[in-house]
Design a protein around this motif. Structure first.
Motif, mmCIF file in Angstrom:
data_model
loop_
_atom_site.group_PDB
_atom_site.id
_atom_site.type_symbol
_atom_site.label_atom_id
_atom_site.label_comp_id
_atom_site.label_asym_id
_atom_site.label_seq_id
_atom_site.Cartn_x
_atom_site.Cartn_y
_atom_site.Cartn_z
ATOM 1 N N SER A 8 0.821 -1.215 0.000
ATOM 2 C CA SER A 8 0.000 0.000 0.000
ATOM 3 C C SER A 8 0.853 1.261 0.000
ATOM 4 N N HIS A 9 2.167 1.122 0.042
ATOM 5 C CA HIS A 9 3.011 2.316 0.053
ATOM 6 C C HIS A 9 3.672 2.466 -1.320
ATOM 7 N N PRO A 10 3.688 3.680 -1.882
ATOM 8 C CA PRO A 10 4.280 3.856 -3.214
ATOM 9 C C PRO A 10 5.707 3.312 -3.328
ATOM 10 N N TYR A 11 6.485 3.417 -2.253
ATOM 11 C CA TYR A 11 7.866 2.912 -2.339
ATOM 12 C C TYR A 11 7.886 1.383 -2.400
ATOM 13 N N GLY A 26 9.668 17.275 4.136
ATOM 14 C CA GLY A 26 8.470 16.475 3.868
ATOM 15 C C GLY A 26 8.770 14.992 3.829
ATOM 16 N N CYS A 27 8.024 14.277 2.986
ATOM 17 C CA CYS A 27 8.240 12.828 2.853
ATOM 18 C C CYS A 27 9.583 12.606 2.173
ATOM 19 N N PRO A 28 10.451 11.749 2.737
ATOM 20 C CA PRO A 28 11.778 11.563 2.128
ATOM 21 C C PRO A 28 11.710 11.002 0.710
ATOM 22 N N PHE A 29 10.563 10.401 0.336
ATOM 23 C CA PHE A 29 10.446 9.763 -0.979
ATOM 24 C C PHE A 29 9.818 10.702 -2.014
ATOM 25 N N HIS A 30 9.437 11.938 -1.625
ATOM 26 C CA HIS A 30 8.563 12.716 -2.520
ATOM 27 C C HIS A 30 9.210 13.075 -3.858
ATOM 28 N N GLU A 31 10.553 13.193 -3.886
ATOM 29 C CA GLU A 31 11.182 13.586 -5.155
ATOM 30 C C GLU A 31 11.152 12.454 -6.192
ATOM 31 N N ARG A 32 10.846 11.241 -5.752
ATOM 32 C CA ARG A 32 10.836 10.102 -6.689
ATOM 33 C C ARG A 32 9.453 9.476 -6.815
ATOM 34 N N CYS A 33 8.487 10.044 -6.104
ATOM 35 C CA CYS A 33 7.190 9.378 -5.992
ATOM 36 C C CYS A 33 6.207 9.901 -7.043
ATOM 37 N N ALA A 34 5.608 8.986 -7.824
ATOM 38 C CA ALA A 34 4.649 9.369 -8.862
ATOM 39 C C ALA A 34 3.339 9.852 -8.242
ATOM 40 N N ASP A 35 3.101 9.559 -6.975
ATOM 41 C CA ASP A 35 1.842 9.933 -6.327
ATOM 42 C C ASP A 35 1.977 11.156 -5.420
ATOM 43 N N ALA A 36 3.144 11.820 -5.475
ATOM 44 C CA ALA A 36 3.389 12.928 -4.534
ATOM 45 C C ALA A 36 2.442 14.109 -4.795
ATOM 46 N N SER A 37 2.038 14.764 -3.712
ATOM 47 C CA SER A 37 1.218 15.986 -3.808
ATOM 48 C C SER A 37 2.019 17.121 -3.166
ATOM 49 N N GLN A 68 1.435 18.545 -0.432
ATOM 50 C CA GLN A 68 1.566 18.247 1.004
ATOM 51 C C GLN A 68 2.821 17.398 1.264
ATOM 52 N N CYS A 69 3.096 16.462 0.337
ATOM 53 C CA CYS A 69 4.233 15.535 0.530
ATOM 54 C C CYS A 69 5.571 16.277 0.589
ATOM 55 N N ALA A 70 5.660 17.406 -0.126
ATOM 56 C CA ALA A 70 6.922 18.149 -0.166
ATOM 57 C C ALA A 70 7.176 18.929 1.120
ATOM 58 N N ALA A 113 6.165 15.593 6.563
ATOM 59 C CA ALA A 113 6.548 14.167 6.620
ATOM 60 C C ALA A 113 5.370 13.360 7.162
ATOM 61 N N PRO A 114 4.949 12.316 6.459
ATOM 62 C CA PRO A 114 3.815 11.527 6.962
ATOM 63 C C PRO A 114 4.219 10.704 8.185
ATOM 64 N N ALA A 115 3.302 10.607 9.154
ATOM 65 C CA ALA A 115 3.586 9.778 10.340
ATOM 66 C C ALA A 115 3.295 8.322 10.006
ATOM 67 N N ALA A 134 3.622 4.889 6.281
ATOM 68 C CA ALA A 134 3.814 6.335 6.394
ATOM 69 C C ALA A 134 3.595 6.938 5.021
ATOM 70 N N CYS A 135 2.385 7.439 4.768
ATOM 71 C CA CYS A 135 2.082 8.022 3.460
ATOM 72 C C CYS A 135 0.829 8.881 3.576
ATOM 73 N N HIS A 136 0.831 10.025 2.875
ATOM 74 C CA HIS A 136 -0.354 10.882 2.909
ATOM 75 C C HIS A 136 -1.482 10.341 2.036
ATOM 76 N N ARG A 137 -1.144 9.541 1.034
ATOM 77 C CA ARG A 137 -2.187 9.015 0.138
ATOM 78 C C ARG A 137 -2.965 7.927 0.865
ATOM 79 N N PRO A 138 -4.296 7.972 0.814
ATOM 80 C CA PRO A 138 -5.058 6.918 1.490
ATOM 81 C C PRO A 138 -4.802 5.544 0.861
HETATM 82 FE FE1 SF4 Z 1 4.526 9.485 -2.105
HETATM 83 FE FE2 SF4 Z 1 3.454 11.464 -0.701
HETATM 84 FE FE3 SF4 Z 1 3.134 8.963 0.086
HETATM 85 FE FE4 SF4 Z 1 5.520 10.120 0.294
HETATM 86 S S1 SF4 Z 1 3.657 10.702 1.389
HETATM 87 S S2 SF4 Z 1 5.110 8.107 -0.462
HETATM 88 S S3 SF4 Z 1 5.548 11.370 -1.525
HETATM 89 S S4 SF4 Z 1 2.350 9.877 -1.790
#
Ligand code: SF4
Length: 332
Positions: free
Chosen positions: A245-248, A282-293, A295-297, A300-302, A314-318
């Motif tokens: 369920s996590h983009p990474y 923000g989220c450490p993965f946001h620069e590589r994430c296709a789903d980043a918004s 908010q992600c930049a 940091a998601p808990a 740990a992701c903002h996307r449901p």
């Molecule tokens: Fe991608 Fe945003 Fe989730 Fe990080 S919080 S993994 S950037 S969607």
């Protein structure tokens, strides 16, 4: 009480440039006989988490938090007490057997030393036990091989010697840091089967560090996916492979070759892991994430529960929004 209980583990390194926060708030438990896989790319913090628990950080490193082994905190444990446990109750297989074995000493000297130190046995008894452990890890002509130097053995055999050394004192927890990375695919499969057999025979708990989710699938019951020093997703292995369920995690799975899929290109994760001396906001993965918004930049998601306390991400996307992604992944 779990065999190992890690709470809010943090690791940082003081460098000329900046303070590098290599591990940020890792939590997990390990029960008797259980196998946990810690997965992530280089620099994700997986090896440093384990080195911190074993008191093996570089001199500029500092660990905080707790890592309770049978109720005793390993973090900040005095050297004398740690030396009593490390190599005895807690053992480690390092990534590169050529640089981890001493090239100037025979296998016999290196193996018997461990037993003489921790088990207080005679040299003769230590040699007998060392030969029998070499036989257990399927070293042919063990009685002869034990007299050889590391350079006289193949890469696969050196890795088996490392495993035999790590198991000599019958540890309760075996930490294996990329134990198959330096090996070709056939020997990799043999070593993984060996770990499975040894776990079955000795009841050892294993913490396996790897960048390869394929290795996790074959060996682990629980998985922790790390990126940029943080835990991204944490659950049992069956859930991770059925419903990532996590983009990474999904990115790692889509980069994995599968035997049950006839061709097609593998999709790599674009870009590189962050420079931990200057991590992104923000989220450490946001620069590589296709789903980043946006908010992600910035935020940091808990790490939150997806389902009970056994599936965390740990992701903002449901999770719902990622369903299509994992369905795509499940037939890649
Ligand atoms: Fe991608 Fe945003 Fe989730 Fe990080 S919080 S993994 S950037 S969607």
């Amino acid at each position: 009480m779990p065999l190992l209980e890690v709470r809010d583990l943090q690791v940082e390194f003081a460098t000329h440039d900046a303070t590098v926060r290599a591990v940020n708030g890792v939590n997990f438990t390990l029960e008797d006989g259980e196998t946990l896989g810690i997965v992530g790319e280089s620099g994700s913090g997986k090896s440093q988490s384990v080195l911190a628990m074993l008191g093996l950080l570089a001199s500029n490193g500092r660990a905080s938090g707790t890592a309770l082994y049978r109720g005793e905190n390993l973090i900040g444990m005095p050297h004398k007490a740690m030396n009593r446990i490390r190599g005895n109750r807690l053992s480690m297989i390092f990534q590169d057997p050529m640089s981890s074995l001493n090239p100037y000493l025979t296998i016999e000297r290196q193996m018997t030393e461990v037993l003489e130190l921790h088990k207080n046995v005679t040299r003769r008894e230590a040699k007998k036990r060392a030969i029998s452990m070499l036989e257990a890890v399927r070293i042919p002509e063990a009685a002869h091989r034990i007299g050889q130097y590391p350079h006289e053995l193949s890469g696969g055999m050196r890795q088996r010697v490392m495993i035999a050394m790590a198991l000599l004192c019958e540890p309760e927890v075996l930490f294996a840091d990329e134990p198959t990375t330096a090996l070709d695919v056939t020997v990799q499969a043999q070593i993984l089967q060996l770990l499975r057999n040894l776990q079955h025979d000795f009841g050892t708990s294993i913490v396996l560090i790897t960048h390869d989710l394929g290795v996790v699938a074959g060996l682990c019951e629980k998985v922790m996916v790390m990126y940029g020093g943080r835990v991204m997703e944490q659950c049992d292995a069956a859930t991770l492979f059925a419903k990532p369920s996590h983009p990474y995690t999904i990115g790692l799975l889509r980069a994995l070759p599968r035997l049950d899929h006839d061709g097609g290109e593998l999709t790599g994760i674009p870009g590189n892991p962050p420079n931990m001396a200057h991590p992104p906001a923000g989220c450490p993965f946001h620069e590589r994430c296709a789903d980043a918004s946006d908010q992600c930049a910035h935020e940091a998601p808990a790490l939150q529960a997806v389902h009970g306390t056994h599936w965390l991400r740990a992701c903002h996307r449901p999770v719902e929004a990622m369903k299509t992604r994992y369905q795509e992944t499940s037939h890649v």
